[in-house]
Design a protein around this motif. Structure first.
Motif, PDB file in Angstrom:
ATOM      1  N   ARG A 130      44.302  44.782  38.565  1.00  0.00           N
ATOM      2  CA  ARG A 130      43.363  45.219  39.604  1.00  0.00           C
ATOM      3  C   ARG A 130      43.637  46.642  40.075  1.00  0.00           C
ATOM      4  O   ARG A 130      43.200  47.031  41.158  1.00  0.00           O
ATOM      5  N   GLN A 133      40.806  48.556  41.580  1.00  0.00           N
ATOM      6  CA  GLN A 133      40.015  47.851  42.588  1.00  0.00           C
ATOM      7  C   GLN A 133      40.401  48.342  43.990  1.00  0.00           C
ATOM      8  O   GLN A 133      41.550  48.719  44.242  1.00  0.00           O
ATOM      9  N   MET A 138      40.964  42.565  47.741  1.00  0.00           N
ATOM     10  CA  MET A 138      41.717  41.511  47.073  1.00  0.00           C
ATOM     11  C   MET A 138      42.002  40.363  48.037  1.00  0.00           C
ATOM     12  O   MET A 138      41.793  40.461  49.252  1.00  0.00           O
TER      13      MET A 138
END
Length: 238
Positions: A130, A133, A138
Motif C-alpha cells: 500500500r 495509498q 487504511m
C-alpha cells in the motif's frame, strides 16, 4: 543493557503534578510495558520521555546521555522515537511519504534510507503493498503499522508506543505483537503503554505498574502477572 534510565521523574501540566518520583529502566534489546488504570499518567510519562513536556524534577538518560533540558528534536536526535496514541499520520500523504517523515532529521545517503525503508516493508509487508495509498485511508491496524514504521525510520535506540492495541481487531494486534518482538530481538528497546493487560504480559519481558502517577511495581512480566494484587486490579480476578 539498560538503554533508558528514568530517575525520580516528576512532571505534569502547569500547577498540576501528574507523575511523582517515577524511576525505572528500559533494556535494549527488550520490551517493557507500562500498565495502569485510566488517569494513571501513562501518556504523560511518554510525553515527558520524548521531551514534549519538561519534568520539574528527576532525570532521563539514554545510553548514558543526560537528556534533561533538551527540546523534543534533541530527544529524537539522541535516539528516542515516540509513536503517539491515535497514530497521528499525515492525511493526504502516501504510506511511503509518511514513513519517510520519520527520517526527516537524519543526514545519511539516500541508499541508506532506501535500505531502511525496505527493512520496514520486510517487517510489515502490507505497507509495501500500500505504499502509494493515502495513509489515513487504511485500516486502523495498518495505520498503526505505518506509525511504528515511521518511528523505525528514525533509527532510534528506544521507541515509545502509546496504546498499541487501542481500537484494533485481535488479528491486527497479533501481527503487531509479532513484529515488535522481532524488532526487539534485533536490538531495539521498546517502552509500550498498553491498556489490554493480557496483551502487555504477552508482549513484554518487563512490566512497570503506574498508579496515580507513581510506580507501584516493576519487574519481569511473569512475576508481575502472577501478583494477586495486579490480577485483581487489572484482570478482574478475586
Amino acid at each position: 543493557m539498560s538503554a533508558l534510565s528514568v530517575e525520580g521523574l516528576t512532571a505534569g501540566y502547569g500547577d498540576v503534578t501528574v507523575l511523582t518520583d517515577v524511576s525505572f529502566s528500559v533494556e535494549a534489546p527488550g520490551i517493557t510495558a507500562v500498565i495502569g488504570s485510566n488517569g494513571a499518567g501513562k501518556t504523560t510519562l511518554l510525553r515527558a520521555l520524548s521531551g514534549l513536556i519538561r519534568p520539574t524534577a528527576g532525570g532521563i538518560a539514554l545510553a548514558g546521555q543526560n537528556l534533561s533540558g533538551l527540546a523534543p528534536d534533541g530527544f529524537v536526535t539522541a535516539g528516542i522515537a515516540h509513536v503517539p496514541e491515535g497514530r497521528r499520520l499525515f492525511a493526504g500523504m502516501t504510506v511511503e511519504d509518511n514513513l519517510m517523515m520519520g527520517a526527516f532529521s537524519r543526514r545519511v545517503p539516500a541508499a541508506e534510507l532506501k535500505r531502511d525503508l525496505d527493512a520496514v516493508y520486510a517487517i510489515f509487508p502490507r505497507l509495501g503493498e500500500r505504499r502509494r495509498q493515502d495513509a489515513v485511508s487504511m485500516s486502523g491496524g495498518e495505520q498503526q503499522m505505518c506509525a511504528i514504521g515511521r518511528g523505525l525510520m528514525a533509527k532510534p535506540k528506544v521507541m515509545l508506543i502509546d496504546e498499541l492495541s487501542l481500537g484494533l481487531a485481535p488479528v491486527a494486534v497479533d501481527v503487531l505483537v509479532a513484529a515488535l518482538k522481532k524488532v526487539a530481538d534485533d536490538g531495539l528497546g521498546l517502552l509500550v503503554v498498553e491498556q489490554d493487560v493480557a496483551v502487555a504480559f504477552e508482549l513484554a519481558s518487563a512490566v512497570v505498574v503506574l498508579d496515580r502517577g507513581r510506580v507501584t511495581r516493576t519487574g519481569p512480566s511473569a512475576a508481575i502477572a502472577a501478583d494477586p494484587a495486579v490480577r485483581a486490579a487489572y484482570l478482574g480476578e478475586a
